[in-house]
Write an enzyme that holds these catalytic residues in place. Structure first.
Site, PDB file in Angstrom:
ATOM      1  N   TRP A 167       0.807  -1.221   0.000  1.00 35.01           N
ATOM      2  CA  TRP A 167       0.000   0.000   0.000  1.00 35.01           C
ATOM      3  C   TRP A 167       0.843   1.275   0.000  1.00 35.01           C
ATOM      4  CZ3 TRP A 167       1.854   2.318   4.241  1.00 35.01           C
ATOM      5  CH2 TRP A 167       2.234   1.527   5.331  1.00 35.01           C
ATOM      6  N   ASN A 168       2.116   1.180   0.344  1.00 31.74           N
ATOM      7  CA  ASN A 168       2.866   2.432   0.542  1.00 31.74           C
ATOM      8  C   ASN A 168       3.233   3.136  -0.762  1.00 31.74           C
ATOM      9  OD1 ASN A 168       4.642   0.312   0.034  1.00 31.74           O
ATOM     10  ND2 ASN A 168       6.276   1.163   1.293  1.00 31.74           N
ATOM     11  N   LYS A 191      -2.414  -8.626  -7.351  1.00 34.82           N
ATOM     12  CA  LYS A 191      -3.187  -8.513  -6.115  1.00 34.82           C
ATOM     13  C   LYS A 191      -2.696  -7.281  -5.370  1.00 34.82           C
ATOM     14  CE  LYS A 191      -5.507  -9.272  -2.326  1.00 34.82           C
ATOM     15  NZ  LYS A 191      -5.103  -7.988  -1.689  1.00 34.82           N
ATOM     16  N   PRO A 192      -3.427  -6.143  -5.510  1.00 33.48           N
ATOM     17  CA  PRO A 192      -3.004  -4.931  -4.796  1.00 33.48           C
ATOM     18  C   PRO A 192      -3.356  -5.017  -3.318  1.00 33.48           C
ATOM     19  CG  PRO A 192      -5.050  -4.516  -5.962  1.00 33.48           C
ATOM     20  CD  PRO A 192      -4.634  -5.924  -6.316  1.00 33.48           C
ATOM     21  N   ALA A 193      -2.745  -4.145  -2.530  1.00 42.00           N
ATOM     22  CA  ALA A 193      -3.016  -4.108  -1.095  1.00 42.00           C
ATOM     23  C   ALA A 193      -4.462  -3.710  -0.825  1.00 42.00           C
ATOM     24  CB  ALA A 193      -2.067  -3.126  -0.410  1.00 42.00           C
ATOM     25  N   GLY A 247       6.658  -6.456   0.564  1.00 38.48           N
ATOM     26  CA  GLY A 247       5.922  -6.327   1.811  1.00 38.48           C
ATOM     27  C   GLY A 247       6.770  -6.752   2.993  1.00 38.48           C
ATOM     28  N   GLU A 269      10.914  -8.477  -2.171  1.00 44.98           N
ATOM     29  CA  GLU A 269      11.505  -7.257  -1.594  1.00 44.98           C
ATOM     30  C   GLU A 269      10.829  -7.048  -0.256  1.00 44.98           C
ATOM     31  OE1 GLU A 269      11.845  -2.498  -1.719  1.00 44.98           O
ATOM     32  OE2 GLU A 269      10.734  -3.446  -3.349  1.00 44.98           O
ATOM     33  N   LEU A 270      11.567  -7.310   0.816  1.00 44.03           N
ATOM     34  CA  LEU A 270      10.975  -7.376   2.141  1.00 44.03           C
ATOM     35  C   LEU A 270      11.416  -6.196   3.013  1.00 44.03           C
ATOM     36  CD1 LEU A 270      11.406 -11.230   2.604  1.00 44.03           C
ATOM     37  CD2 LEU A 270       9.512  -9.974   1.556  1.00 44.03           C
ATOM     38  N   CYS A 303      10.191   1.007   2.792  1.00 45.79           N
ATOM     39  CA  CYS A 303      11.090  -0.043   3.284  1.00 45.79           C
ATOM     40  C   CYS A 303      12.557   0.361   3.200  1.00 45.79           C
ATOM     41  CB  CYS A 303      10.850  -1.352   2.543  1.00 45.79           C
ATOM     42  SG  CYS A 303      10.646  -1.206   0.782  1.00 45.79           S
ATOM     43  N   GLU A 401      11.599  -2.808  12.338  1.00 49.48           N
ATOM     44  CA  GLU A 401      11.384  -1.725  11.384  1.00 49.48           C
ATOM     45  C   GLU A 401      10.196  -0.889  11.867  1.00 49.48           C
ATOM     46  OE1 GLU A 401      10.933  -1.326   6.549  1.00 49.48           O
ATOM     47  OE2 GLU A 401      10.006  -3.034   7.554  1.00 49.48           O
TER      48      GLU A 401
END
Length: 498
Positions: A167-168, A191-193, A247, A269-270, A303, A401
């Protein structure tokens, strides 16, 4: 606490309304959930409902997967030039509707207007870049050890790609993934947030106008409750060749484990825990400005945002004083005010997480030099830009984080100490440091255990550069020509008896 406000649907201006859609996009058609259920999308800055989206489940996702699989049978053989033209047309439409896209991002993500505009420009750049890179997906002819044999290597698309986006950055994270996948010749199920589906649907309307064939790009929307079932299906389905996810590390590990049963291609990408180091040779004013830009972009909800600030003892007091002055100058708010720099956190869960991390630190001895609490005068999801000192290793902000507008400052005395502290984390996405010592720049850049390193630089992301992390911050890369590699495989063709 403060009173909860009663909200009403927001009135969207007609010039933006044409990109709003309350249907998902599957096989070139605008569809509702099979259950006919919907969920509300709200503006985090005001709490107002701005629209609805279909609350789909695994049955709807299966329809999208089947459509993408059928489309792949022909899309994979589309010429590189043709795919390039489709992507270029999509990019041109995004540029044409820049302001409308920015307004949707502002409304559903709560971003200040200037930041929303910047995201659209940034996100568009990936589609432009991959439209150009499409025609440079090249194989090789390898010299053979046998005179009558030829060794050919081709790059071919992996198949249907499941793209799970956060979502960011609701626009840029879709274009960064889908641009590369489509360029490679893959078809997509996106699949979007749950918090930001409307941007994805707006992008699909433009993709439809760009002429992409039915089933090549699909968007499945759902509430938070149905998201795990859709994610599991994308991992389990034999028709889905690969997953690309941005995410949290926690969810990334679940996807990693789930995909292992099919040995599925996976790009992750975490989360990050980025260090920001300022050495005594640094230009302090430049470092302070860089810290503000890198940390408070999207209210710290990025992130690659720095989480831990390590400042050399000789310049510590000067840096902290200047940083506080810059933080005080930040303007919070919502709406179309061009001067606003700090918007809300995305939802109540995120607000509570940031609040609890700060409260935990304070309860264990951390000092709050500025901020440290919510800003209800702006809205229930606003949190003041915060600066904490006296951080200890038993505080949650030391290892977790924050994903919010909170600066944690540490003092160090030697280069070795700073690198050891910076690398003392299981995450390794981004890192920043400021120095005017050329030898030190090369030493530290090599030693930092991160996938992205900013030296005297706060703006790291660009379509031309590879983005990704090491350790528990993920697998693979996005952006640049390396980003396409995640969606291709190498085929070795041996020609004999020539």
């Amino acid at each position: 606490m403060f009173a909860v406000k009663t909200f009403r649907p927001v009135q969207v201006q007609p010039r933006t309304m044409h990109l709003f859609n309350n249907k998902a996009y599957i096989n070139g058609e605008w569809v509702s959930a099979k259950s006919n259920k919907v969920f509300e999308v709200t503006n985090p800055a005001t709490g107002e409902v701005i629209g609805t989206a279909p609350d789909m489940d695994a049955a709807d996702a299966q329809h999208a997967i089947d459509s993408a699989s059928k489309a792949f049978a022909t899309w994979q053989y589309t010429t590189a030039k043709r795919r390039s033209l489709y992507l270029r047309h999509w990019f041109d439409l995004m540029v044409k509707h820049h302001e409308s896209l920015a307004k949707i991002v502002r409304l559903e993500a709560g971003k200040p207007v200037m930041e929303a505009r910047h995201e659209i420009t940034y996100g568009n750049s990936f589609v432009e870049f991959f439209s150009e890179e499409t025609r440079r997906i090249q194989g090789a002819i390898i010299p053979s050890p046998v005179a009558n044999k030829k060794i050919l290597v081709e790059k071919q698309p992996i198949g249907v790609a499941g793209l799970i986006t956060p979502w960011n950055f609701p626009h840029a994270m879709i274009t960064r993934k889908a641009g590369a996948a489509l360029a490679a010749g893959c078809t997509c199920v996106i699949k979007p947030a749950e918090d930001t589906p409307l941007t994805a649907l707006a992008l699909m309307l433009l993709a439809q106008q760009a002429g992409f064939p039915k089933g090549v790009v699909n968007v499945v929307t759902s509430s938070r409750g149905n998201a795990p079932g859709i994610g599991n299906l994308l991992c389990d389905s034999h028709l889905v060749a690969g997953i690309s996810f941005t995410g949290s590390t926690q969810v990334g590990k679940l996807l990693y484990k789930r995909c292992s049963s099919r040995v599925k291609r996976l790009a992750l990408e975490l989360g990050g825990n980025a260090p920001f180091i300022v050495y005594k040779s640094a230009d302090v004013d430049s470092a302070v400005k860089g810290a503000i830009a890198a940390k408070f972009r999207n209210s710290g909800q990025a992130c690659i945002a720095p989480n831990r600030f390590f400042i050399h003892s000789d310049i510590y007091d000067s840096f902290v004083e200047k940083l506080i002055n810059e933080i005080k100058a930040l303007k919070m708010g919502s709406g179309e005010d061009l001067e606003v720099q700090i918007g809300p956190l995305i939802n109540q869960a995120q607000f509570e997480k940031v609040s609890s991390l700060v409260q935990d630190a304070v309860s264990k001895g951390a000092k709050v030099l500025i901020g440290g609490k919510g800003a209800p005068q702006h809205g229930r999801l606003f949190y003041e830009p915060t600066l904490l000192t006296d951080i200890k290793d038993d505080m949650m902000v030391y290892t977790e984080e924050v994903f919010g507008p909170v600066v944690n400052i540490f003092r160090f005395d030697s280069e070795e100490e700073s690198v050891a502290m910076a690398n003392n984390t299981e995450r390794g996405l981004a890192g920043y440091f400021y120095s005017q010592d050329v030898s030190q720049i090369f030493r530290v850049a090599r030693k930092l255990e991160v996938g992205i390193c900013g030296v005297n630089q706060d703006m790291l992301s660009t379509a031309e550069a590879p983005v990704g992390g090491v350790k528990e911050s993920g697998l693979g890369r996005e952006g640049s020509h390396q980003g396409i590699e995640e969606f291709t495989y190498l085929k070795y063709i041996a020609l004999g008896n020539l």
